[in-house]
Design an enzyme around this catalytic site. Structure first.
Site, mmCIF file in Angstrom:
data_model
loop_
_atom_site.group_PDB
_atom_site.id
_atom_site.type_symbol
_atom_site.label_atom_id
_atom_site.label_comp_id
_atom_site.label_asym_id
_atom_site.label_seq_id
_atom_site.Cartn_x
_atom_site.Cartn_y
_atom_site.Cartn_z
ATOM 1 N N TYR A 256 -1.180 -1.404 10.750
ATOM 2 C CA TYR A 256 -1.362 -1.674 9.311
ATOM 3 C C TYR A 256 -0.174 -1.144 8.494
ATOM 4 O O TYR A 256 0.377 -1.849 7.649
ATOM 5 C CB TYR A 256 -2.660 -1.036 8.848
ATOM 6 N N SER B 113 0.850 -1.183 0.000
ATOM 7 C CA SER B 113 0.000 0.000 0.000
ATOM 8 C C SER B 113 0.886 1.233 0.000
ATOM 9 O O SER B 113 2.063 1.167 0.376
ATOM 10 C CB SER B 113 -0.847 0.022 1.281
HETATM 11 P P1 NAD Z 1 -11.604 -5.973 0.725
HETATM 12 O O1 NAD Z 1 -12.201 -5.895 2.056
HETATM 13 O O2 NAD Z 1 -12.515 -6.087 -0.429
HETATM 14 O O3 NAD Z 1 -10.556 -7.169 0.655
HETATM 15 C C1 NAD Z 1 -9.798 -7.586 1.763
HETATM 16 C C2 NAD Z 1 -9.983 -9.073 1.895
HETATM 17 O O4 NAD Z 1 -9.109 -9.576 2.904
HETATM 18 C C3 NAD Z 1 -11.369 -9.481 2.345
HETATM 19 O O5 NAD Z 1 -12.233 -9.689 1.248
HETATM 20 C C4 NAD Z 1 -11.115 -10.766 3.106
HETATM 21 O O6 NAD Z 1 -11.472 -11.890 2.316
HETATM 22 C C5 NAD Z 1 -9.617 -10.785 3.317
HETATM 23 N N1 NAD Z 1 -9.288 -11.058 4.710
HETATM 24 C C6 NAD Z 1 -9.238 -10.190 5.757
HETATM 25 N N2 NAD Z 1 -8.924 -10.853 6.886
HETATM 26 C C7 NAD Z 1 -8.770 -12.161 6.538
HETATM 27 C C8 NAD Z 1 -8.438 -13.334 7.242
HETATM 28 N N3 NAD Z 1 -8.175 -13.319 8.577
HETATM 29 N N4 NAD Z 1 -8.393 -14.513 6.587
HETATM 30 C C9 NAD Z 1 -8.660 -14.577 5.249
HETATM 31 N N5 NAD Z 1 -8.956 -13.487 4.518
HETATM 32 C C10 NAD Z 1 -9.009 -12.299 5.162
HETATM 33 O O7 NAD Z 1 -10.684 -4.674 0.584
HETATM 34 P P2 NAD Z 1 -9.568 -4.252 -0.488
HETATM 35 O O8 NAD Z 1 -9.408 -2.815 -0.305
HETATM 36 O O9 NAD Z 1 -9.859 -4.781 -1.819
HETATM 37 O O10 NAD Z 1 -8.253 -4.925 0.108
HETATM 38 C C11 NAD Z 1 -7.419 -5.778 -0.631
HETATM 39 C C12 NAD Z 1 -5.960 -5.497 -0.316
HETATM 40 O O11 NAD Z 1 -5.614 -4.212 -0.793
HETATM 41 C C13 NAD Z 1 -5.606 -5.517 1.179
HETATM 42 O O12 NAD Z 1 -4.358 -6.159 1.338
HETATM 43 C C14 NAD Z 1 -5.460 -4.053 1.484
HETATM 44 O O13 NAD Z 1 -4.582 -3.841 2.564
HETATM 45 C C15 NAD Z 1 -4.893 -3.538 0.200
HETATM 46 N N6 NAD Z 1 -5.024 -2.103 0.017
HETATM 47 C C16 NAD Z 1 -6.268 -1.530 -0.051
HETATM 48 C C17 NAD Z 1 -6.368 -0.165 -0.203
HETATM 49 C C18 NAD Z 1 -7.700 0.517 -0.266
HETATM 50 O O14 NAD Z 1 -7.733 1.739 -0.202
HETATM 51 N N7 NAD Z 1 -8.806 -0.176 -0.380
HETATM 52 C C19 NAD Z 1 -5.217 0.609 -0.310
HETATM 53 C C20 NAD Z 1 -3.983 0.002 -0.251
HETATM 54 C C21 NAD Z 1 -3.896 -1.365 -0.095
#
Ligand code: NAD
Ligand code: MG
Length: 295
Positions: free
Chosen positions: A197, A184
């Site tokens: 985080y 991220s």
């Molecule tokens: P999202 O909630 O759609 O996806 C995150 C997923 O993580 C969930 O769907 C869930 O299945 C999984 N998860 C969480 N805890 C878990 C556990 N204990 N066991 C198994 N699965 C688990 O949100 P997203 O934003 O698409 O996130 C995806 C990735 O992108 C993450 O790693 C997040 O840190 C990263 N990210 C997101 C953003 C943002 O702004 N949305 C920015 C930077 C990085």
């Protein structure tokens, strides 16, 4: 046709909406755009066998849809409460004539994580693409309120699971396979509310770079994706305080392109890093941040 990136996707205020983590995308308003209607494949991953964590929703779903449309069979991992989202993804993958394997399970549990890699290998008949997208983000304003339970849980989900997964996966992966992690912008320039985080996302960069050097000798490439603020279930389920949701990407944080990203805007990067197009790229972090602290 050119399109103004500031208005290409949703750029109005978002309604406040809290769900308990991890949140179910199906109940969000508006729905994140994961490319369900728009992503078009060109056969770049024909015959590939992919395991994607967090593949039910958000960025992982965007990768799952794109990989299936590029010709891959796809296994996804998610938490059992996310079954409604996972079922939608299964349908989307099968609509492409590809195999979809659903593997619910908690990545904080080492034996569950190891077993799910083995299940993916069994059900896909091998594994040559591992995209680790799952992540946990819970904003806590004051370090005094950050519990040991949360610190441990965030590190188990975001970091420890990557060691267990790759240990289990690498022996099955032939030369030419690709591993993708998800860091991220927080890994470079963390927010004051994300002490745990942010540290996990920095750790993922270190892990990715070290692993890429270690397994280059096996012909396996390892890269990471660094998103800026994207509209997803993670954000509305405690990733941001609710007061940040209406102006998310506009003011909280203030992104130069004046809006939050939609998961489909990362599809191309996850495909590129998985495909033959990136055959000389390893140990690299790709950013898509709308201009916010871009690397
Ligand atoms: P999202 O909630 O759609 O996806 C995150 C997923 O993580 C969930 O769907 C869930 O299945 C999984 N998860 C969480 N805890 C878990 C556990 N204990 N066991 C198994 N699965 C688990 O949100 P997203 O934003 O698409 O996130 C995806 C990735 O992108 C993450 O790693 C997040 O840190 C990263 N990210 C997101 C953003 C943002 O702004 N949305 C920015 C930077 C990085
Ligand atoms: Mg989800």
């Amino acid at each position: 046709m050119v399109q103004d990136p500031r208005t290409k996707y949703y750029n109005n205020d978002y309604p406040k909406q809290y769900q308990d983590p991890p949140g179910v995308q199906k109940y969000m308003d508006p729905q994140p755009d994961c490319g369900e209607e728009s992503y078009k494949g060109t056969g770049q991953l024909e015959g590939r066998k992919a395991l994607i964590t967090g593949g039910d929703s958000g960025i992982g779903r965007a990768a799952a849809i794109a990989y299936a449309r590029e010709g891959a069979d796809v296994a996804i991992n998610y938490l059992p409460v996310e079954e409604p989202d996972a079922q939608e993804v299964k349908e989307l993958i099968e609509k492409e004539g590809r195999k979809a394997v659903l593997l619910p399970g908690d990545l904080r549990d080492e034996s569950v994580t190891r077993e799910l890699v083995q299940s993916a290998v069994r059900e896909l008949g091998g594994l040559d693409l591992l995209a680790m997208v799952a992540g946990k983000q819970q904003a806590v304003e004051d370090i005094a309120d950050l519990t040991t339970e949360q610190i441990v849980s965030t590190f188990e989900t975001n970091v420890f699971s990557m060691y267990w997964m790759t240990q289990e996966a690498i022996p099955h992966m032939p030369a030419g396979s690709t591993i993708i992690t998800t860091t991220s912008v927080e890994g470079y320039d963390p927010s004051p509310m994300l002490l745990d985080y942010g540290a996990t996302k920095s750790a993922i960069i270190g892990f990715t770079k070290a692993l890429s050097k270690q397994i280059a000798s096996k012909g396996i490439r390892v890269n990471s994706v660094a998103p800026g603020p994207f509209w997803s279930a993670l954000q509305i389920s405690g990733g941001q305080p609710q007061e940040n949701i209406p102006k998310f990407g506009k003011e909280t944080p203030a992104v130069p392109l004046e809006r939050a990203g939609q998961p489909v805007e990362l599809s191309g990067i996850y495909v590129f890093l998985a495909s033959e197009q990136s055959s000389y790229v390893t140990g690299h972090v790709y950013s898509a941040t709308g201009g916010l602290n871009a690397n």
